[in-house]
Design an enzyme around this catalytic site. Structure first.
Site, PDB file in Angstrom:
ATOM      1  N   HIS A 282       0.775  -1.256   0.066  1.00  0.00           N
ATOM      2  CA  HIS A 282       0.072  -0.107   0.007  1.00  0.00           C
ATOM      3  C   HIS A 282       0.690   1.211  -0.059  1.00  0.00           C
ATOM      4  O   HIS A 282       0.217   2.313  -0.544  1.00  0.00           O
ATOM      5  CB  HIS A 282      -1.009   0.094   1.191  1.00  0.00           C
ATOM      6  CG  HIS A 282      -0.270  -0.068   2.549  1.00  0.00           C
ATOM      7  ND1 HIS A 282       0.172  -1.150   2.924  1.00  0.00           N
ATOM      8  CD2 HIS A 282      -0.078   1.082   3.249  1.00  0.00           C
ATOM      9  CE1 HIS A 282       0.735  -0.789   4.167  1.00  0.00           C
ATOM     10  NE2 HIS A 282       0.769   0.601   4.419  1.00  0.00           N
TER      11      HIS A 282
ATOM     12  N   HIS B 261       5.103   8.750  13.615  1.00  0.00           N
ATOM     13  CA  HIS B 261       4.332   7.630  13.748  1.00  0.00           C
ATOM     14  C   HIS B 261       4.986   6.266  14.134  1.00  0.00           C
ATOM     15  O   HIS B 261       6.165   6.212  13.715  1.00  0.00           O
ATOM     16  CB  HIS B 261       3.337   7.360  12.552  1.00  0.00           C
ATOM     17  CG  HIS B 261       3.792   6.811  11.254  1.00  0.00           C
ATOM     18  ND1 HIS B 261       5.025   7.474  10.782  1.00  0.00           N
ATOM     19  CD2 HIS B 261       3.512   5.760  10.456  1.00  0.00           C
ATOM     20  CE1 HIS B 261       5.097   6.707   9.577  1.00  0.00           C
ATOM     21  NE2 HIS B 261       4.314   5.846   9.373  1.00  0.00           N
TER      22      HIS B 261
END
Length: 322
Positions: free
Chosen positions: A115, A179
């Site tokens: 992805h 993140h």
């Protein structure tokens, strides 16, 4: 020939249940503005810098950089599964130019991409195969990681070669910002997980579904403040985006990888894709960023950002959402 840049964060949670409609509308609006920028530029070729999440590259052989002369999307998290339109001759030409420039680029004639590569293509073009694309993997997860100055050198060499082509080229950077999602780490992974991230054992349909459910659960807990995952760091994100917006990319040359991890999370190293993309544009002169979007988004477990840019004398000013 003309060169433009579009850098975007990616998240499997954009394709999964969980994030609220307000967040999805806001992020979607920023991606729509980036898509308008791309449509206006109308690229004839795309060069895409992206990471991998142990779906195509594994510890049994982990290059710092790898250029695909052919590539296939694996279809994780609802993204496109199937071959990408990779122009082999142009990909090999770019690989040769990088080697001549002193960049130790690996090549793959059967690259598998996840992805991190496919989502930006789908979001910006509506179809992952809409444009010819040369994918360049930038290791951003598997330690040890090389110095950021080598990533900048990679991007600069790519930009210098693209300047010799008679084509409009869009350079995409996919990833970041701060993140720390639940990506396995070699030092702590149990044996079944090691079998996948080291040896590349394929995941079963059931295992992929279980991982997808785990990501949804992790995001829900993180957004609720009930998670051991490292918090997002908006100050770090904005400082990095300031470097991008001002063209001060050389500042990253002395950044310490361990400090990035401590400050912004294990997956913050995905900003390497942004460094490479903007270095490619900077190789052709000064630039200005147009579309500017940033939001710390716990529901996506990411500091989510979008930037577009062209050479300074070609850019329209469309700065918003910050």
């Amino acid at each position: 020939m003309p060169l433009a840049v579009c850098c975007v964060s990616h998240s499997p949670l954009l394709e999964l249940p969980g994030p609220g409609p307000e967040l999805l509308d806001e992020v979607g609006g920023a991606l729509d503005r980036a898509r308008d920028f791309v449509r206006e530029f109308d690229p004839e070729l795309v060069v895409l810098f992206s990471p991998d999440h142990y779906n195509g590259f594994f510890y049994k052989l982990m290059p710092p950089f790898c250029l695909g002369t052919a590539a296939t999307g694996i279809g994780d998290y609802g993204t496109y599964a199937g071959p990408l339109d990779v122009p082999e001759h142009e990909a090999l030409g770019l690989a040769s130019a990088l080697l001549d420039a002193g960049i130790d680029i690996a090549t793959s004639a059967e690259m598998e991409v996840d992805h991190g590569t496919v989502q930006p293509l789908q979001r910006l073009f509506g179809d992952a195969t809409a444009r010819p694309v040369i994918p360049i993997f930038v290791n951003s997860v598997a330690t040890p990681l090389g110095p950021l100055r080598r990533v900048r050198a990679l991007g600069t060499a790519v930009g210098r070669h693209l300047a010799t082509l008679e084509r409009r080229v869009l350079v995409i950077g996919s990833g970041g910002l701060s993140h720390d999602p639940p990506v396995p780490r070699r030092a702590t992974a149990p044996e079944p997980v090691l079998d996948r991230i080291v040896r590349g054992r394929p995941m079963t349909t059931e295992q992929r579904q279980a991982r997808q459910s785990a990501v949804i659960d992790a995001a829900r807990d993180f957004a609720a403040g009930d998670s051991a995952l490292q918090p997002l760091n908006p100050d770090w994100d904005r400082a990095f985006l300031d470097l991008v917006d001002t063209g001060a990319l050389a500042a990253v040359d002395d950044w310490d990888n361990d400090e990035i991890t401590r400050t912004a999370g294990n997956s913050a190293h995905e900003v390497r894709t942004w460094v490479a993309a903007f270095s490619a544009l900077a190789a052709q002169g000064s630039y200005r960023t147009d579309v500017r979007y940033y939001r710390p988004a716990p529901e996506l477990i990411a500091g989510f950002a979008v930037r577009t840019a062209r050479p300074a004398d070609e850019t329209n000013d469309d700065r918003s959402d910050e």
